[in-house]
Scaffold this motif. Sequence first.
Motif, PDB file in Angstrom:
ATOM      1  N   ALA A 198      22.074  49.879   6.716  1.00  0.00           N
ATOM      2  CA  ALA A 198      21.273  50.859   7.451  1.00  0.00           C
ATOM      3  C   ALA A 198      19.790  50.480   7.403  1.00  0.00           C
ATOM      4  CB  ALA A 198      21.482  52.254   6.866  1.00  0.00           C
ATOM      5  N   LYS A 199      19.335  50.032   6.244  1.00  0.00           N
ATOM      6  CA  LYS A 199      17.940  49.580   6.113  1.00  0.00           C
ATOM      7  C   LYS A 199      17.662  48.427   7.076  1.00  0.00           C
ATOM      8  CE  LYS A 199      17.212  50.573   1.163  1.00  0.00           C
ATOM      9  NZ  LYS A 199      16.986  49.912  -0.141  1.00  0.00           N
ATOM     10  N   GLN A 200      18.614  47.506   7.174  1.00  0.00           N
ATOM     11  CA  GLN A 200      18.438  46.354   8.078  1.00  0.00           C
ATOM     12  C   GLN A 200      18.351  46.810   9.524  1.00  0.00           C
ATOM     13  OE1 GLN A 200      21.428  43.324   7.408  1.00  0.00           O
ATOM     14  NE2 GLN A 200      21.130  43.373   5.194  1.00  0.00           N
ATOM     15  N   PHE A 201      19.230  47.737   9.906  1.00  0.00           N
ATOM     16  CA  PHE A 201      19.194  48.241  11.286  1.00  0.00           C
ATOM     17  C   PHE A 201      17.872  48.953  11.573  1.00  0.00           C
ATOM     18  CE2 PHE A 201      24.006  48.180  11.156  1.00  0.00           C
ATOM     19  CZ  PHE A 201      24.140  47.263  12.195  1.00  0.00           C
ATOM     20  N   LEU A 202      17.394  49.740  10.624  1.00  0.00           N
ATOM     21  CA  LEU A 202      16.140  50.476  10.805  1.00  0.00           C
ATOM     22  C   LEU A 202      14.953  49.530  10.957  1.00  0.00           C
ATOM     23  CD1 LEU A 202      16.749  53.276   8.143  1.00  0.00           C
ATOM     24  CD2 LEU A 202      16.448  53.667  10.586  1.00  0.00           C
ATOM     25  N   THR A 203      14.997  48.420  10.218  1.00  0.00           N
ATOM     26  CA  THR A 203      13.899  47.463  10.260  1.00  0.00           C
ATOM     27  C   THR A 203      13.986  46.521  11.460  1.00  0.00           C
ATOM     28  OG1 THR A 203      13.807  47.489   7.833  1.00  0.00           O
ATOM     29  CG2 THR A 203      12.692  45.673   8.944  1.00  0.00           C
ATOM     30  N   ASP A 204      15.178  45.995  11.708  1.00  0.00           N
ATOM     31  CA  ASP A 204      15.355  44.966  12.743  1.00  0.00           C
ATOM     32  C   ASP A 204      15.587  45.543  14.138  1.00  0.00           C
ATOM     33  OD1 ASP A 204      15.138  43.244  10.617  1.00  0.00           O
ATOM     34  OD2 ASP A 204      17.299  42.902  10.443  1.00  0.00           O
ATOM     35  N   HIS A 205      16.080  46.784  14.193  1.00  0.00           N
ATOM     36  CA  HIS A 205      16.377  47.394  15.500  1.00  0.00           C
ATOM     37  C   HIS A 205      15.782  48.801  15.552  1.00  0.00           C
ATOM     38  CE1 HIS A 205      19.204  44.104  16.289  1.00  0.00           C
ATOM     39  NE2 HIS A 205      19.630  44.272  15.050  1.00  0.00           N
ATOM     40  N   PRO A 206      14.457  48.910  15.561  1.00  0.00           N
ATOM     41  CA  PRO A 206      13.797  50.227  15.510  1.00  0.00           C
ATOM     42  C   PRO A 206      14.093  51.118  16.709  1.00  0.00           C
ATOM     43  CG  PRO A 206      12.219  48.482  16.025  1.00  0.00           C
ATOM     44  CD  PRO A 206      13.489  47.792  15.631  1.00  0.00           C
ATOM     45  N   ASN A 207      14.621  50.551  17.782  1.00  0.00           N
ATOM     46  CA  ASN A 207      14.928  51.365  18.962  1.00  0.00           C
ATOM     47  C   ASN A 207      16.237  52.148  18.820  1.00  0.00           C
ATOM     48  OD1 ASN A 207      12.604  50.564  20.330  1.00  0.00           O
ATOM     49  ND2 ASN A 207      13.610  48.729  21.163  1.00  0.00           N
ATOM     50  N   LEU A 208      17.038  51.786  17.833  1.00  0.00           N
ATOM     51  CA  LEU A 208      18.293  52.506  17.615  1.00  0.00           C
ATOM     52  C   LEU A 208      18.016  53.922  17.113  1.00  0.00           C
ATOM     53  CD1 LEU A 208      20.553  49.837  15.858  1.00  0.00           C
ATOM     54  CD2 LEU A 208      20.932  50.837  18.124  1.00  0.00           C
TER      55      LEU A 208
ATOM     56  N   PRO B 190      15.603  58.212   6.753  1.00  0.00           N
ATOM     57  CA  PRO B 190      15.633  57.016   7.608  1.00  0.00           C
ATOM     58  C   PRO B 190      14.394  56.923   8.504  1.00  0.00           C
ATOM     59  CG  PRO B 190      17.791  58.055   7.575  1.00  0.00           C
ATOM     60  CD  PRO B 190      16.860  58.982   6.849  1.00  0.00           C
ATOM     61  N   LYS B 191      13.939  58.065   9.003  1.00  0.00           N
ATOM     62  CA  LYS B 191      12.754  58.073   9.870  1.00  0.00           C
ATOM     63  C   LYS B 191      11.522  57.580   9.124  1.00  0.00           C
ATOM     64  CE  LYS B 191       9.927  61.149  12.727  1.00  0.00           C
ATOM     65  NZ  LYS B 191       9.747  62.565  13.196  1.00  0.00           N
ATOM     66  N   ASP B 192      11.326  58.070   7.896  1.00  0.00           N
ATOM     67  CA  ASP B 192      10.173  57.640   7.095  1.00  0.00           C
ATOM     68  C   ASP B 192      10.288  56.157   6.724  1.00  0.00           C
ATOM     69  OD1 ASP B 192       9.078  60.147   7.213  1.00  0.00           O
ATOM     70  OD2 ASP B 192       9.923  60.789   5.279  1.00  0.00           O
ATOM     71  N   TYR B 193      11.500  55.745   6.388  1.00  0.00           N
ATOM     72  CA  TYR B 193      11.721  54.339   6.031  1.00  0.00           C
ATOM     73  C   TYR B 193      11.386  53.425   7.223  1.00  0.00           C
ATOM     74  CZ  TYR B 193      13.962  50.129   4.219  1.00  0.00           C
ATOM     75  OH  TYR B 193      14.201  48.839   3.791  1.00  0.00           O
ATOM     76  N   LYS B 194      11.846  53.826   8.410  1.00  0.00           N
ATOM     77  CA  LYS B 194      11.564  53.035   9.616  1.00  0.00           C
ATOM     78  C   LYS B 194      10.065  52.943   9.866  1.00  0.00           C
ATOM     79  CE  LYS B 194      13.951  53.996  13.352  1.00  0.00           C
ATOM     80  NZ  LYS B 194      14.369  54.681  14.621  1.00  0.00           N
ATOM     81  N   GLY B 195       9.358  54.076   9.687  1.00  0.00           N
ATOM     82  CA  GLY B 195       7.919  54.088   9.922  1.00  0.00           C
ATOM     83  C   GLY B 195       7.157  53.161   9.001  1.00  0.00           C
ATOM     84  N   LYS B 196       7.632  53.020   7.754  1.00  0.00           N
ATOM     85  CA  LYS B 196       6.948  52.177   6.770  1.00  0.00           C
ATOM     86  C   LYS B 196       7.245  50.694   6.948  1.00  0.00           C
ATOM     87  CE  LYS B 196       6.544  55.477   2.967  1.00  0.00           C
ATOM     88  NZ  LYS B 196       6.962  55.758   1.563  1.00  0.00           N
ATOM     89  N   HIS B 197       8.345  50.377   7.614  1.00  0.00           N
ATOM     90  CA  HIS B 197       8.786  48.972   7.667  1.00  0.00           C
ATOM     91  C   HIS B 197       8.747  48.410   9.077  1.00  0.00           C
ATOM     92  CE1 HIS B 197      10.352  50.355   3.788  1.00  0.00           C
ATOM     93  NE2 HIS B 197      10.325  49.101   3.425  1.00  0.00           N
ATOM     94  N   ARG B 198       7.972  49.012   9.940  1.00  0.00           N
ATOM     95  CA  ARG B 198       7.826  48.441  11.287  1.00  0.00           C
ATOM     96  C   ARG B 198       6.934  47.214  11.247  1.00  0.00           C
ATOM     97  NH1 ARG B 198       7.312  53.461  15.627  1.00  0.00           N
ATOM     98  NH2 ARG B 198       9.551  53.766  15.851  1.00  0.00           N
TER      99      ARG B 198
END
Length: 254
Positions: A207-217, A246-254
């Motif tokens: 899930a972390k990988q998807f959030l980082t590598d595919h932020p549009n998901l 997940p939202k906060d994690y995505k925001g930090k790893h864009r």
Amino acid sequence: MNIMIADDEEFIRLGLEKILTKMDLDIKVIGSYSNGMDAWSHISKLGDGELDVLITDIKMPMMDGLKLIEHLRGRTIATIVLSGFSEFEYARKALRHGVRDYLLKPIDKVNLYDLLVKIKQERCEQQSDSAALGAVDLPQEPITKEKEHHVIEQMKAILEEEYGKNFEMERMAETVGMSANYLSRLFKQETGMTLTDYLIDIRIEKAKQFLTDHPNLKNYEISQLVGYSDPVYFNKLFKKMVGETPKDYKGKHR
């Protein structure tokens, strides 16, 4: 199938009894207690095979669920833990103590039914295997350390590849040619983790990988990709494991 309930909330105990007695599994609730001490007092007087399943809460007065579970070591009793999201870490710890599974409150009747069906099937298989071994002394191929290591590595590879699918212990056991119970014990012995814990870790890392590598998901899309059909459950589980949504994690790893 004889079942005992331990939970300090009376409405949960009564609700569980009502649910269980309506199931077509020949279930008998032989005890319902508000704390682990009273439950253990009853269990300690039972002979082997007189209690099939214990359904217990974690936080209870006098003796909590974890201590009660520790007292069951060496007994052939399948244990199901009840927990809320606030007790998730306790539930994970319980799984490391050999608990069969845990159910989140409010209890899903279908999940409980499916779990009890699996437990009953496994018990029937064990009895059949024991009877067969008693009747015929068949030569068996010894399970070597090398074979055990190979099986564990095979299991890890399957989980890494099929993390997005529904986890079916019986199907996995058939794949590697071992019984589900033996495989479960072997995996814990060799890795220090239950299969459930190991799979959760894989899913969260994916899930972390998807959030980082595919932020549009979308979050619900990632939830489904890593094997969780309920995005609310996924969000809460992710926050418990990672410490942020997940939202906060995505925001930090864009």
